[in-house]
Design a protein around this motif. Structure first.
Motif, PDB file in Angstrom:
ATOM      1  N   GLU A 124     -35.625  17.866  38.010  1.00  0.00           N
ATOM      2  CA  GLU A 124     -36.105  19.252  38.060  1.00  0.00           C
ATOM      3  C   GLU A 124     -36.382  19.792  36.660  1.00  0.00           C
ATOM      4  O   GLU A 124     -37.377  20.489  36.439  1.00  0.00           O
ATOM      5  N   ARG A 125     -35.521  19.444  35.727  1.00  0.00           N
ATOM      6  CA  ARG A 125     -35.684  19.942  34.351  1.00  0.00           C
ATOM      7  C   ARG A 125     -37.034  19.521  33.779  1.00  0.00           C
ATOM      8  O   ARG A 125     -37.699  20.311  33.083  1.00  0.00           O
ATOM      9  N   PHE A 126     -37.447  18.289  34.072  1.00  0.00           N
ATOM     10  CA  PHE A 126     -38.685  17.767  33.498  1.00  0.00           C
ATOM     11  C   PHE A 126     -39.853  17.838  34.493  1.00  0.00           C
ATOM     12  O   PHE A 126     -40.936  17.333  34.208  1.00  0.00           O
ATOM     13  N   GLU A 127     -39.609  18.478  35.647  1.00  0.00           N
ATOM     14  CA  GLU A 127     -40.641  18.663  36.672  1.00  0.00           C
ATOM     15  C   GLU A 127     -41.268  17.332  37.076  1.00  0.00           C
ATOM     16  O   GLU A 127     -42.489  17.180  37.168  1.00  0.00           O
ATOM     17  N   LEU A 128     -40.404  16.366  37.323  1.00  0.00           N
ATOM     18  CA  LEU A 128     -40.813  15.041  37.765  1.00  0.00           C
ATOM     19  C   LEU A 128     -40.193  14.751  39.128  1.00  0.00           C
ATOM     20  O   LEU A 128     -39.137  15.287  39.478  1.00  0.00           O
ATOM     21  N   GLU A 129     -40.852  13.885  39.885  1.00  0.00           N
ATOM     22  CA  GLU A 129     -40.313  13.432  41.153  1.00  0.00           C
ATOM     23  C   GLU A 129     -39.988  11.944  41.063  1.00  0.00           C
ATOM     24  O   GLU A 129     -40.529  11.231  40.206  1.00  0.00           O
ATOM     25  N   LEU A 130     -39.098  11.492  41.933  1.00  0.00           N
ATOM     26  CA  LEU A 130     -38.748  10.074  41.969  1.00  0.00           C
ATOM     27  C   LEU A 130     -39.821   9.331  42.760  1.00  0.00           C
ATOM     28  O   LEU A 130     -40.110   9.658  43.916  1.00  0.00           O
ATOM     29  N   ALA A 131     -40.451   8.342  42.117  1.00  0.00           N
ATOM     30  CA  ALA A 131     -41.557   7.617  42.744  1.00  0.00           C
ATOM     31  C   ALA A 131     -41.077   6.438  43.589  1.00  0.00           C
ATOM     32  O   ALA A 131     -41.676   6.113  44.621  1.00  0.00           O
ATOM     33  N   GLY A 132     -40.048   5.781  43.148  1.00  0.00           N
ATOM     34  CA  GLY A 132     -39.561   4.601  43.849  1.00  0.00           C
ATOM     35  C   GLY A 132     -38.431   3.985  43.062  1.00  0.00           C
ATOM     36  O   GLY A 132     -37.893   4.597  42.131  1.00  0.00           O
ATOM     37  N   GLY A 133     -38.077   2.781  43.417  1.00  0.00           N
ATOM     38  CA  GLY A 133     -36.988   2.117  42.707  1.00  0.00           C
ATOM     39  C   GLY A 133     -36.810   0.696  43.194  1.00  0.00           C
ATOM     40  O   GLY A 133     -37.048   0.383  44.374  1.00  0.00           O
ATOM     41  N   TRP A 134     -36.420  -0.146  42.306  1.00  0.00           N
ATOM     42  CA  TRP A 134     -36.341  -1.600  42.492  1.00  0.00           C
ATOM     43  C   TRP A 134     -35.091  -1.990  43.262  1.00  0.00           C
ATOM     44  O   TRP A 134     -33.973  -1.610  42.894  1.00  0.00           O
ATOM     45  N   VAL A 135     -35.266  -2.771  44.344  1.00  0.00           N
ATOM     46  CA  VAL A 135     -34.142  -3.308  45.109  1.00  0.00           C
ATOM     47  C   VAL A 135     -34.406  -4.796  45.314  1.00  0.00           C
ATOM     48  O   VAL A 135     -35.206  -5.194  46.165  1.00  0.00           O
ATOM     49  N   GLN A 136     -33.759  -5.624  44.525  1.00  0.00           N
ATOM     50  CA  GLN A 136     -33.983  -7.074  44.550  1.00  0.00           C
ATOM     51  C   GLN A 136     -32.904  -7.731  45.395  1.00  0.00           C
ATOM     52  O   GLN A 136     -31.707  -7.515  45.170  1.00  0.00           O
ATOM     53  N   LEU A 137     -33.322  -8.552  46.370  1.00  0.00           N
ATOM     54  CA  LEU A 137     -32.391  -9.164  47.312  1.00  0.00           C
ATOM     55  C   LEU A 137     -32.707 -10.651  47.476  1.00  0.00           C
ATOM     56  O   LEU A 137     -33.883 -11.038  47.462  1.00  0.00           O
ATOM     57  N   PRO A 138     -31.688 -11.491  47.654  1.00  0.00           N
ATOM     58  CA  PRO A 138     -31.929 -12.923  47.889  1.00  0.00           C
ATOM     59  C   PRO A 138     -32.355 -13.148  49.340  1.00  0.00           C
ATOM     60  O   PRO A 138     -31.582 -13.585  50.188  1.00  0.00           O
ATOM     61  N   LEU A 139     -33.618 -12.893  49.621  1.00  0.00           N
ATOM     62  CA  LEU A 139     -34.091 -12.795  51.003  1.00  0.00           C
ATOM     63  C   LEU A 139     -34.102 -14.125  51.744  1.00  0.00           C
ATOM     64  O   LEU A 139     -34.012 -14.152  52.977  1.00  0.00           O
ATOM     65  N   SER A 140     -34.209 -15.236  51.047  1.00  0.00           N
ATOM     66  CA  SER A 140     -34.248 -16.538  51.724  1.00  0.00           C
ATOM     67  C   SER A 140     -32.862 -17.159  51.881  1.00  0.00           C
ATOM     68  O   SER A 140     -32.736 -18.278  52.379  1.00  0.00           O
ATOM     69  N   ASP A 141     -31.839 -16.439  51.489  1.00  0.00           N
ATOM     70  CA  ASP A 141     -30.455 -16.924  51.521  1.00  0.00           C
ATOM     71  C   ASP A 141     -29.643 -15.972  52.400  1.00  0.00           C
ATOM     72  O   ASP A 141     -29.289 -14.871  51.978  1.00  0.00           O
ATOM     73  N   ASP A 142     -29.344 -16.383  53.628  1.00  0.00           N
ATOM     74  CA  ASP A 142     -28.667 -15.482  54.566  1.00  0.00           C
ATOM     75  C   ASP A 142     -27.317 -15.003  54.040  1.00  0.00           C
ATOM     76  O   ASP A 142     -26.987 -13.813  54.124  1.00  0.00           O
ATOM     77  N   ALA A 143     -26.531 -15.924  53.494  1.00  0.00           N
ATOM     78  CA  ALA A 143     -25.209 -15.534  53.002  1.00  0.00           C
ATOM     79  C   ALA A 143     -25.337 -14.592  51.815  1.00  0.00           C
ATOM     80  O   ALA A 143     -24.642 -13.567  51.718  1.00  0.00           O
ATOM     81  N   GLY A 144     -26.228 -14.921  50.885  1.00  0.00           N
ATOM     82  CA  GLY A 144     -26.438 -14.062  49.734  1.00  0.00           C
ATOM     83  C   GLY A 144     -26.984 -12.707  50.121  1.00  0.00           C
ATOM     84  O   GLY A 144     -26.634 -11.679  49.512  1.00  0.00           O
ATOM     85  N   PHE A 145     -27.838 -12.672  51.133  1.00  0.00           N
ATOM     86  CA  PHE A 145     -28.399 -11.403  51.601  1.00  0.00           C
ATOM     87  C   PHE A 145     -27.293 -10.493  52.128  1.00  0.00           C
ATOM     88  O   PHE A 145     -27.267  -9.290  51.823  1.00  0.00           O
ATOM     89  N   GLU A 146     -26.370 -11.040  52.901  1.00  0.00           N
ATOM     90  CA  GLU A 146     -25.261 -10.226  53.425  1.00  0.00           C
ATOM     91  C   GLU A 146     -24.428  -9.648  52.288  1.00  0.00           C
ATOM     92  O   GLU A 146     -24.037  -8.474  52.329  1.00  0.00           O
ATOM     93  N   VAL A 147     -24.167 -10.456  51.277  1.00  0.00           N
ATOM     94  CA  VAL A 147     -23.380  -9.997  50.136  1.00  0.00           C
ATOM     95  C   VAL A 147     -24.111  -8.890  49.387  1.00  0.00           C
ATOM     96  O   VAL A 147     -23.494  -7.961  48.849  1.00  0.00           O
ATOM     97  N   ALA A 148     -25.455  -8.956  49.364  1.00  0.00           N
ATOM     98  CA  ALA A 148     -26.244  -8.000  48.589  1.00  0.00           C
ATOM     99  C   ALA A 148     -26.542  -6.703  49.319  1.00  0.00           C
ATOM    100  O   ALA A 148     -26.996  -5.734  48.699  1.00  0.00           O
ATOM    101  N   LEU A 149     -26.298  -6.642  50.616  1.00  0.00           N
ATOM    102  CA  LEU A 149     -26.647  -5.440  51.378  1.00  0.00           C
ATOM    103  C   LEU A 149     -26.008  -4.158  50.833  1.00  0.00           C
ATOM    104  O   LEU A 149     -26.649  -3.098  50.845  1.00  0.00           O
ATOM    105  N   PRO A 150     -24.763  -4.189  50.347  1.00  0.00           N
ATOM    106  CA  PRO A 150     -24.212  -2.952  49.772  1.00  0.00           C
ATOM    107  C   PRO A 150     -25.030  -2.404  48.607  1.00  0.00           C
ATOM    108  O   PRO A 150     -25.068  -1.189  48.398  1.00  0.00           O
ATOM    109  N   SER A 151     -25.720  -3.284  47.855  1.00  0.00           N
ATOM    110  CA  SER A 151     -26.553  -2.779  46.759  1.00  0.00           C
ATOM    111  C   SER A 151     -27.757  -2.025  47.306  1.00  0.00           C
ATOM    112  O   SER A 151     -28.208  -1.033  46.704  1.00  0.00           O
TER     113      SER A 151
END
Length: 305
Positions: A61-88
């Motif tokens: 608000e101070r700088f009159e900017l909006e949030l455009a998006g944000g990076w969420v990187q997940l180990p999508l081809s690894d089922d076990a790793g994906f489950e571990v990463a879901l909290p992120s």
């Protein structure tokens, strides 16, 4: 043009490869530079960099900017790793929800990306031959992308997927296969498409109706090809200075922006100039260089938006 222009922490050397403990441009300094240059939004950057909750809302608000998006990187081809990463993913969605309490004109897009592999990251643009993903891996990647998308939509946001050099979705053929099998639209990244041998202008025609987010980069192709020919990985690409300010590289900005406009795109165009600050550069000098580049980048887009 219907689009809105945002900046990004990665243009100031702040992203997942920023060395632990490295001195960085302060978030308020970064937002001041972007606001004064005429940007309307900013990407989130690493979780916590811009703050969370009330701190994040007040800063935007101070700088009159909006949030455009944000990076969420997940180990999508690894089922076990994906489950571990879901909290992120859940942690990122909480931050998006907190930012959205300010009722922005545009909601931010959680930007999903695959985690790739160490071999792919060391051979950007050559992943399909150096470390191909088999049919079982593809099945897991597609299924887990849909699961992540369901989680994002349940939180009230629309996902976008970033094809990224050094991951299992980097080449045009891999992007085609991905888009044919998931109900998630694309973050079109001009720089990463160059790395993977694609043509950003052709990509607007090829995937324009499936593009809901744009990361716009200029690239010094001679420098990029030098790094890749020498066997450099993604860290070497980012450190090389191959991502340059508009007008100093080889992107046909006018043609690409005209094509994006003609496609009816109505979303965030995030200007990214991925850099890593070197140990021998003072943070004051680095900040000044980044400010000059981001003013140049914003001015280059003024003919369209």
């Amino acid at each position: 043009m219907k689009a809105s222009i945002a900046g990004a922490p990665v243009s100031f050397g702040v992203f997942e490869l920023t060395p632990e403990g490295a001195e960085t441009v302060a978030p308020d300094d970064m937002l001041e530079i972007l606001a004064e240059a005429g940007y309307r939004g900013v990407d989130l950057g690493p979780l916590g960099f811009l703050g969370e909750g009330r701190e994040l809302r007040r800063r935007l608000e101070r700088f009159e900017l909006e949030l455009a998006g944000g990076w969420v990187q997940l180990p999508l081809s690894d089922d076990a790793g994906f489950e571990v990463a879901l909290p992120s993913l859940d942690a990122a969605l909480r931050v998006f929800s907190e930012a959205a309490e300010a009722a922005p004109a545009r909601l931010p897009l959680p930007t999903l990306a695959d985690d790739g592999s160490a071999l792919r990251r060391s051979a950007p643009g050559r992943g399909a031959t150096e470390d191909p993903l088999d049919d079982g891996g593809w099945g897991r990647l597609l299924r887990n992308t849909e699961r992540a998308a369901e989680r994002i939509r349940a939180a009230g946001f629309e996902p976008t997927f970033h094809h990224h050099a050094g991951t299992f979705i980097e080449s045009p053929d891999e992007i085609d296969r991905f888009l044919a099998n998931v109900d998630v639209d694309l973050t079109l990244d001009t720089g990463h498409l160059f790395i993977a041998g694609g043509d950003p202008l052709a990509a607007v025609g090829r995937w324009g109706d499936r593009t809901n987010h744009v990361h716009l980069k200029d690239v010094d192709l001679a420098e990029l090809r030098r790094v890749l020919a020498a066997g450099g990985g993604m860290r070497e690409v980012w450190s090389s200075g191959a991502f340059v300010a508009f007008g100093r590289g080889d992107i046909d900005l006018s043609a690409i922006m005209t094509a994006i406009d003609a496609s009816g795109f109505d979303g965030w165009i995030v200007v990214e100039q991925d850099v890593l600050n070197g140990d021998d550069v003072s943070i004051a000098d680095f900040r000044s260089q980044r400010a000059d580049d981001q003013r140049r980048n914003r001015d280059a887009l003024s003919a369209w938006v």
